[in-house]
Enzyme design. Structure first.
Site, PDB file in Angstrom:
ATOM      1  N   GLU A   1      68.757  -2.921  32.728  1.00 54.83           N
ATOM      2  CA  GLU A   1      67.776  -4.000  32.535  1.00 54.83           C
ATOM      3  C   GLU A   1      66.937  -3.751  31.293  1.00 54.83           C
ATOM      4  O   GLU A   1      66.448  -2.637  31.066  1.00 54.83           O
ATOM      5  CB  GLU A   1      66.863  -4.083  33.761  1.00 54.83           C
ATOM      6  CG  GLU A   1      66.707  -5.474  34.301  1.00 54.83           C
ATOM      7  CD  GLU A   1      68.017  -6.093  34.747  1.00 54.83           C
ATOM      8  OE1 GLU A   1      68.586  -6.914  33.986  1.00 54.83           O
ATOM      9  OE2 GLU A   1      68.472  -5.797  35.856  1.00 54.83           O
ATOM     10  N   HIS A   2      66.784  -4.800  30.484  1.00 55.53           N
ATOM     11  CA  HIS A   2      66.054  -4.731  29.205  1.00 55.53           C
ATOM     12  C   HIS A   2      66.703  -3.714  28.258  1.00 55.53           C
ATOM     13  O   HIS A   2      66.033  -3.101  27.431  1.00 55.53           O
ATOM     14  CB  HIS A   2      64.574  -4.403  29.428  1.00 55.53           C
ATOM     15  CG  HIS A   2      63.815  -5.545  30.039  1.00 55.53           C
ATOM     16  ND1 HIS A   2      63.340  -6.603  29.298  1.00 55.53           N
ATOM     17  CD2 HIS A   2      63.477  -5.805  31.320  1.00 55.53           C
ATOM     18  CE1 HIS A   2      62.729  -7.467  30.107  1.00 55.53           C
ATOM     19  NE2 HIS A   2      62.805  -7.007  31.340  1.00 55.53           N
TER      20      HIS A   2
ATOM     21  N   ASP B   1      69.843  -4.772  26.771  1.00 53.81           N
ATOM     22  CA  ASP B   1      70.749  -5.536  25.903  1.00 53.81           C
ATOM     23  C   ASP B   1      70.203  -5.677  24.491  1.00 53.81           C
ATOM     24  O   ASP B   1      70.921  -5.492  23.510  1.00 53.81           O
ATOM     25  CB  ASP B   1      71.078  -6.906  26.520  1.00 53.81           C
ATOM     26  CG  ASP B   1      69.856  -7.720  26.903  1.00 53.81           C
ATOM     27  OD1 ASP B   1      68.730  -7.178  26.920  1.00 53.81           O
ATOM     28  OD2 ASP B   1      70.029  -8.912  27.211  1.00 53.81           O
TER      29      ASP B   1
ATOM     30  N   GLY C   1      66.423 -21.203  39.182  1.00 53.88           N
ATOM     31  CA  GLY C   1      65.185 -20.470  38.963  1.00 53.88           C
ATOM     32  C   GLY C   1      65.117 -19.113  39.620  1.00 53.88           C
ATOM     33  O   GLY C   1      64.040 -18.558  39.805  1.00 53.88           O
TER      34      GLY C   1
ATOM     35  N   SER D   1      71.354 -16.972  36.685  1.00 52.55           N
ATOM     36  CA  SER D   1      72.095 -17.614  35.588  1.00 52.55           C
ATOM     37  C   SER D   1      72.763 -18.926  35.966  1.00 52.55           C
ATOM     38  O   SER D   1      73.931 -19.163  35.648  1.00 52.55           O
ATOM     39  CB  SER D   1      73.130 -16.654  34.996  1.00 52.55           C
ATOM     40  OG  SER D   1      72.491 -15.543  34.451  1.00 52.55           O
TER      41      SER D   1
ATOM     42  N   ASP E   1      74.835 -13.177  30.240  1.00 51.66           N
ATOM     43  CA  ASP E   1      75.126 -14.145  31.301  1.00 51.66           C
ATOM     44  C   ASP E   1      76.451 -14.851  31.057  1.00 51.66           C
ATOM     45  O   ASP E   1      77.269 -15.020  31.967  1.00 51.66           O
ATOM     46  CB  ASP E   1      74.011 -15.187  31.385  1.00 51.66           C
ATOM     47  CG  ASP E   1      72.650 -14.567  31.620  1.00 51.66           C
ATOM     48  OD1 ASP E   1      72.594 -13.390  32.025  1.00 51.66           O
ATOM     49  OD2 ASP E   1      71.639 -15.259  31.402  1.00 51.66           O
TER      50      ASP E   1
ATOM     51  N   TYR F   1      57.945 -10.862  27.580  1.00 52.19           N
ATOM     52  CA  TYR F   1      59.280 -10.440  27.128  1.00 52.19           C
ATOM     53  C   TYR F   1      59.234 -10.100  25.636  1.00 52.19           C
ATOM     54  O   TYR F   1      59.714  -9.049  25.206  1.00 52.19           O
ATOM     55  CB  TYR F   1      60.277 -11.568  27.412  1.00 52.19           C
ATOM     56  CG  TYR F   1      61.679 -11.346  26.902  1.00 52.19           C
ATOM     57  CD1 TYR F   1      62.661 -10.788  27.727  1.00 52.19           C
ATOM     58  CD2 TYR F   1      62.051 -11.715  25.619  1.00 52.19           C
ATOM     59  CE1 TYR F   1      63.965 -10.597  27.271  1.00 52.19           C
ATOM     60  CE2 TYR F   1      63.348 -11.526  25.154  1.00 52.19           C
ATOM     61  CZ  TYR F   1      64.293 -10.973  25.978  1.00 52.19           C
ATOM     62  OH  TYR F   1      65.574 -10.786  25.517  1.00 52.19           O
TER      63      TYR F   1
END
Length: 416
Positions: free
Chosen positions: A46-47, A49, A136, A140, A191, A248
């Site tokens: 996670e985080h 990419d 939501g 994806s 995704d 983000y």
């Protein structure tokens, strides 16, 4: 206590029938065919990419189905089972990035993107969508919509890219361009790669180093839950999502600044160097000591250790070391909470309940600030554990969650 909403996947027959019926009722004729593409869940990574790291998504059994028929003009008409009485229309002629509002930007944007990429034979179409991918939830649903549209347009306009992995890379590009440029939703490709390239019983190890080609950056890794008597519970906390309030961007910027301080192109370079060191713990300490402030140290520590956890999880699951795989899930969540600071109370509570009730491991998945958690559990326990989480949410006054059981499923395909 209310019963938890448990979302079961539509079969290919059910999804095809729903999309076809909506198409017939809306447009008064038969579609040329029905295609589907799955949502995805990221197992770990996670985080990472945007730091050129590693991710490990699977395709969900929950899919978006599109019934589509090409037109001879450049008009697009789309309808969804979310609001079956609202048909949205757009014209491809003269269309520019950002020229379509709302959900229709995603499918219209795929046709626009393909034309921008030089496929002038792509024209208008009518399409009806039916989906069981929760909206939501961080699973994806948008990629399921754009990838199913891309595969359908590839088929009806005989582009010839949908039948091979190499060809699908081109369709992925159109789906990403639709999301980034037409819908204005930032996406890095995880995704779309999962929705278009995953295979049943496997997770897709995605290596995000920019120097790799799209055919070099993926590999299929064993993830057959049934063979190990396991299930993957996914719980959508339905916490108010806050990913678009700058959090983000702040974290991404911090990582880029850290790479500059360390004089490397990206944090993957740092992670690989630490992994190869004689004493990785000391190497990590020396790296963190070179950074100017505590926040940056925490962000870098998460990225470096999370990349290592992806490698460790792949090894552990391939060797049947389920308890170790679960430990890595737990460590990932704890790092996302303490070092990357992207969890919210609903995510932490759901993870805590899962751990206390027999999960091998549990973690938030996706960007954070809301969304879903996953828990690695024994087969047959999903509904029971989801209800325990729902009961705890009710006690705390949280929104009622919804849940589903996931297995590693196939990617986008024509179903009718």
């Amino acid at each position: 206590m209310s019963t938890v909403q448990f979302i079961n996947p539509l079969s290919s027959e059910e999804g095809s029938a729903k999309a076809s019926e909506l198409f017939n009722n809306t447009f008064g004729e038969q579609a040329s065919g029905v295609w589907s593409a799955p949502g995805r869940v990221n197992l770990i990574g996670e985080h990472t990419d945007y730091n050129a790291g590693l991710c490990l998504p699977i395709a969900l059994p929950h899919q978006t189905f599109i019934a589509l028929k090409p037109r001879t003009d450049n008009i697009v008409r789309v309808v969804s089972d979310v609001n079956p009485n609202n048909v949205v229309q757009a014209k491809l002629d003269g269309l520019a990035a950002g020229g379509v509002d709302g959900w229709a930007a995603y499918p219209v944007g795929v046709a626009w993107a393909l034309r921008e990429m030089g496929f002038s034979q792509v024209r208008g179409f009518d399409a009806a969508f039916a989906s069981c991918v929760p909206l939501g939830s961080g699973l994806s649903s948008s990629a399921a919509m754009t990838c199913s549209t891309a595969l359908a347009l590839d088929d009806v306009y005989a582009l010839g890219y949908g039948s091979s992995d190499a060809g699908r890379v081109t369709l992925i590009e159109s789906a990403m361009k639709s999301e980034n440029d037409m819908a204005g939703a930032s996406t890095g490709g995880l995704d779309q790669n999962a929705s278009m390239r995953c295979t049943a019983g496997h997770a897709l190890l995605l290596d995000c180093r920019p120097e790799l080609t799209a055919l070099e950056n993926t590999s299929q890794q064993p993830f057959d839950l049934t063979a190990h008597g396991l299930e993957l519970l996914v719980v959508d906390t339905q916490a108010p999502h806050q990913l678009n309030d700058g959090q983000y961007a702040q974290r991404r910027s911090c990582c880029e600044e850290a790479a500059a301080v360390l004089n490397v192109a990206n944090l993957r370079v740092v992670a690989d160097g630490i992994a190869k060191a004689d004493d990785p713990f000391q190497a990590l300490k020396e790296t963190l000591d070179a950074l100017p402030d505590e926040v940056m140290k925490k962000r870098v520590r998460h990225v470096v250790t999370e990349i290592a956890r992806v490698r460790g999880f792949v090894r552990a699951f391939a060797n049947g070391q389920i308890e170790e795989a679960g430990r890595l899930f737990n460590a990932s969540h704890d790092s996302l909470k303490a070092d990357y600071e992207v969890t919210v109370p609903e995510l932490d509570v759901a993870v805590d309940v899962a751990r206390k009730n027999g999960a091998y491991g549990a973690r938030m998945t996706g960007g954070g600030f809301g969304g879903s958690i996953i828990a690695l559990i024994d087969e047959g326990r999903s509904e029971e554990l989801a209800q325990k989480i729902a009961d705890e949410f009710a006690e705390r006054g949280f929104h009622a969650p919804r849940a589903l059981a996931a297995v590693a499923s196939d990617s986008a395909r024509r179903v009718y």
